[in-house]
Design a protein around this motif. Structure first.
Motif, PDB file in Angstrom:
ATOM      1  N   GLY A 110     -25.892 -28.392 -54.593  1.00 15.66           N
ATOM      2  CA  GLY A 110     -25.372 -29.212 -53.515  1.00 15.66           C
ATOM      3  C   GLY A 110     -24.770 -30.480 -54.093  1.00 15.66           C
ATOM      4  N   SER A 111     -23.869 -31.098 -53.368  1.00 13.87           N
ATOM      5  CA  SER A 111     -23.168 -32.270 -53.889  1.00 13.87           C
ATOM      6  C   SER A 111     -24.106 -33.433 -54.178  1.00 13.87           C
ATOM      7  N   VAL A 112     -25.123 -33.664 -53.339  1.00 13.74           N
ATOM      8  CA  VAL A 112     -26.067 -34.762 -53.598  1.00 13.74           C
ATOM      9  C   VAL A 112     -26.850 -34.472 -54.873  1.00 13.74           C
ATOM     10  N   THR A 113     -27.332 -33.262 -55.022  1.00 15.44           N
ATOM     11  CA  THR A 113     -28.098 -32.894 -56.216  1.00 15.44           C
ATOM     12  C   THR A 113     -27.252 -33.069 -57.466  1.00 15.44           C
ATOM     13  N   GLU A 114     -26.029 -32.602 -57.405  1.00 15.46           N
ATOM     14  CA  GLU A 114     -25.132 -32.735 -58.555  1.00 15.46           C
ATOM     15  C   GLU A 114     -24.903 -34.203 -58.902  1.00 15.46           C
ATOM     16  N   ARG A 115     -24.727 -35.044 -57.901  1.00 13.83           N
ATOM     17  CA  ARG A 115     -24.492 -36.466 -58.145  1.00 13.83           C
ATOM     18  C   ARG A 115     -25.744 -37.163 -58.678  1.00 13.83           C
ATOM     19  N   VAL A 116     -26.922 -36.748 -58.221  1.00 14.27           N
ATOM     20  CA  VAL A 116     -28.162 -37.326 -58.738  1.00 14.27           C
ATOM     21  C   VAL A 116     -28.297 -37.000 -60.224  1.00 14.27           C
ATOM     22  N   LEU A 117     -27.978 -35.768 -60.587  1.00 11.60           N
ATOM     23  CA  LEU A 117     -28.041 -35.373 -61.994  1.00 11.60           C
ATOM     24  C   LEU A 117     -27.167 -36.263 -62.870  1.00 11.60           C
ATOM     25  N   ARG A 118     -26.022 -36.697 -62.324  1.00 10.46           N
ATOM     26  CA  ARG A 118     -25.101 -37.541 -63.088  1.00 10.46           C
ATOM     27  C   ARG A 118     -25.417 -39.029 -62.974  1.00 10.46           C
ATOM     28  N   ILE A 148     -40.071 -43.889 -61.814  1.00  2.54           N
ATOM     29  CA  ILE A 148     -40.218 -42.448 -61.583  1.00  2.54           C
ATOM     30  C   ILE A 148     -40.039 -41.699 -62.900  1.00  2.54           C
ATOM     31  N   ASP A 149     -40.928 -40.738 -63.150  1.00  2.00           N
ATOM     32  CA  ASP A 149     -40.892 -39.941 -64.378  1.00  2.00           C
ATOM     33  C   ASP A 149     -40.152 -38.620 -64.182  1.00  2.00           C
ATOM     34  N   LEU A 150     -40.090 -38.142 -62.934  1.00  2.00           N
ATOM     35  CA  LEU A 150     -39.475 -36.848 -62.637  1.00  2.00           C
ATOM     36  C   LEU A 150     -39.002 -36.849 -61.189  1.00  2.00           C
ATOM     37  N   VAL A 151     -37.795 -36.320 -60.971  1.00  2.00           N
ATOM     38  CA  VAL A 151     -37.278 -36.110 -59.624  1.00  2.00           C
ATOM     39  C   VAL A 151     -37.301 -34.612 -59.377  1.00  2.00           C
ATOM     40  N   VAL A 152     -37.879 -34.194 -58.255  1.00  2.00           N
ATOM     41  CA  VAL A 152     -37.911 -32.779 -57.883  1.00  2.00           C
ATOM     42  C   VAL A 152     -37.153 -32.652 -56.580  1.00  2.00           C
ATOM     43  N   MET A 153     -36.070 -31.874 -56.597  1.00  5.25           N
ATOM     44  CA  MET A 153     -35.261 -31.748 -55.386  1.00  5.25           C
ATOM     45  C   MET A 153     -34.645 -30.373 -55.260  1.00  5.25           C
ATOM     46  N   GLY A 154     -34.262 -30.049 -54.040  1.00  2.00           N
ATOM     47  CA  GLY A 154     -33.643 -28.759 -53.762  1.00  2.00           C
ATOM     48  C   GLY A 154     -32.202 -28.712 -54.223  1.00  2.00           C
ATOM     49  N   SER A 155     -31.713 -27.502 -54.381  1.00  2.00           N
ATOM     50  CA  SER A 155     -30.346 -27.312 -54.855  1.00  2.00           C
ATOM     51  C   SER A 155     -29.311 -27.605 -53.775  1.00  2.00           C
ATOM     52  N   VAL A 175     -39.129 -26.198 -50.093  1.00  2.00           N
ATOM     53  CA  VAL A 175     -39.491 -25.378 -51.259  1.00  2.00           C
ATOM     54  C   VAL A 175     -39.714 -26.295 -52.457  1.00  2.00           C
ATOM     55  N   ALA A 176     -38.891 -27.320 -52.589  1.00  2.00           N
ATOM     56  CA  ALA A 176     -39.052 -28.279 -53.686  1.00  2.00           C
ATOM     57  C   ALA A 176     -40.359 -29.046 -53.548  1.00  2.00           C
ATOM     58  N   VAL A 177     -40.795 -29.288 -52.316  1.00  2.00           N
ATOM     59  CA  VAL A 177     -42.066 -29.994 -52.074  1.00  2.00           C
ATOM     60  C   VAL A 177     -43.217 -29.234 -52.721  1.00  2.00           C
ATOM     61  N   ASP A 178     -43.238 -27.931 -52.562  1.00  2.00           N
ATOM     62  CA  ASP A 178     -44.309 -27.124 -53.156  1.00  2.00           C
ATOM     63  C   ASP A 178     -44.363 -27.308 -54.671  1.00  2.00           C
ATOM     64  N   THR A 184     -28.658 -40.535 -62.883  1.00  2.00           N
ATOM     65  CA  THR A 184     -29.944 -41.012 -63.382  1.00  2.00           C
ATOM     66  C   THR A 184     -30.246 -40.430 -64.754  1.00  2.00           C
ATOM     67  N   HIS A 185     -31.072 -41.154 -65.496  1.00  2.00           N
ATOM     68  CA  HIS A 185     -31.518 -40.668 -66.802  1.00  2.00           C
ATOM     69  C   HIS A 185     -32.914 -40.076 -66.711  1.00  2.00           C
ATOM     70  N   VAL A 186     -33.461 -40.059 -65.511  1.00  2.00           N
ATOM     71  CA  VAL A 186     -34.778 -39.474 -65.259  1.00  2.00           C
ATOM     72  C   VAL A 186     -34.615 -37.954 -65.204  1.00  2.00           C
ATOM     73  N   PRO A 187     -35.534 -37.187 -65.775  1.00  2.00           N
ATOM     74  CA  PRO A 187     -35.448 -35.729 -65.667  1.00  2.00           C
ATOM     75  C   PRO A 187     -35.446 -35.289 -64.199  1.00  2.00           C
ATOM     76  N   VAL A 188     -34.624 -34.285 -63.896  1.00  2.00           N
ATOM     77  CA  VAL A 188     -34.505 -33.770 -62.533  1.00  2.00           C
ATOM     78  C   VAL A 188     -34.795 -32.271 -62.556  1.00  2.00           C
ATOM     79  N   LEU A 189     -35.792 -31.857 -61.762  1.00  2.00           N
ATOM     80  CA  LEU A 189     -36.097 -30.447 -61.594  1.00  2.00           C
ATOM     81  C   LEU A 189     -35.407 -30.002 -60.315  1.00  2.00           C
ATOM     82  N   VAL A 190     -34.457 -29.066 -60.436  1.00  2.00           N
ATOM     83  CA  VAL A 190     -33.713 -28.573 -59.281  1.00  2.00           C
ATOM     84  C   VAL A 190     -34.298 -27.221 -58.882  1.00  2.00           C
TER      85      VAL A 190
END
Length: 156
Positions: free
Chosen positions: A130-138, A111-118, A17-20, A140-146
């Motif tokens: 999800g634990s990986v998503t939460e850890r990525v948010l903490r 990378i300007d933006l990370v797009v990943m699933g929850s 879904v994040a790929v789309d 990196t300083h790159v914007p993350v679209l969850v």
């Protein structure tokens, strides 16, 4: 605004879904997509010998064709979706702690933006992320679209 968009993927429904979303943004901004599959060494460590774990850490999957196929299939989904829209994709498989690899890749590749699933396939689910998503948010300083897996086609 976005020139390089990272889509970490494990081939799960949530990741797809994040790929789309990533493809849509890349098309709108003329960005290049980076499809990244991370072999979580802690997850595959169980039941493997030290020699096999060392080979995986070096990127040599040897006779572990199933693992290699899973990684290629996951990044291939991103590449196929992007190809339908004429978007350039760089596919890569790395080994390590997923959140560290994702954050490090984002820094190293501009990378300007990370797009990943929850949530991914980790099986450990938090109330919202999800634990990986939460850890990525903490990490990196790159914007993350969850992207929430239940966002599209959700029924109230």
């Amino acid at each position: 605004m976005y020139e390089n968009i990272l889509i970490p993927t494990d081939g799960s429904d949530t990741a797809n879904v994040a790929v789309d979303h990533a493809v849509d943004l890349a098309e709108k901004y003329g960005a290049k997509l980076h499809a990244l599959y991370v072999v979580d060494i802690d997850a595959v460590n169980f039941g493997l010998g030290t020699e096999q774990v060392d080979r995986i850490k070096q990127g040599n999957f040897g006779e572990m064709t199933e693992l290699e196929e899973k990684a290629n299939e996951a990044t291939g989904i991103v590449a196929a979706a992007a190809a339908d829209h004429g978007i350039e994709v760089h596919e890569e498989v790395r080994v390590g702690a997923p959140h560290e690899v994702i954050a490090g890749y984002a820094d190293a590749k501009g990378i300007d933006l990370v797009v990943m699933g929850s949530h991914g396939r980790s099986g450990v689910r938090r109330a919202l992320l999800g634990s990986v998503t939460e850890r990525v948010l903490r990490s990196t300083h790159v914007p993350v679209l969850v992207v929430d897996e239940h966002e599209e086609g959700a029924e109230a």
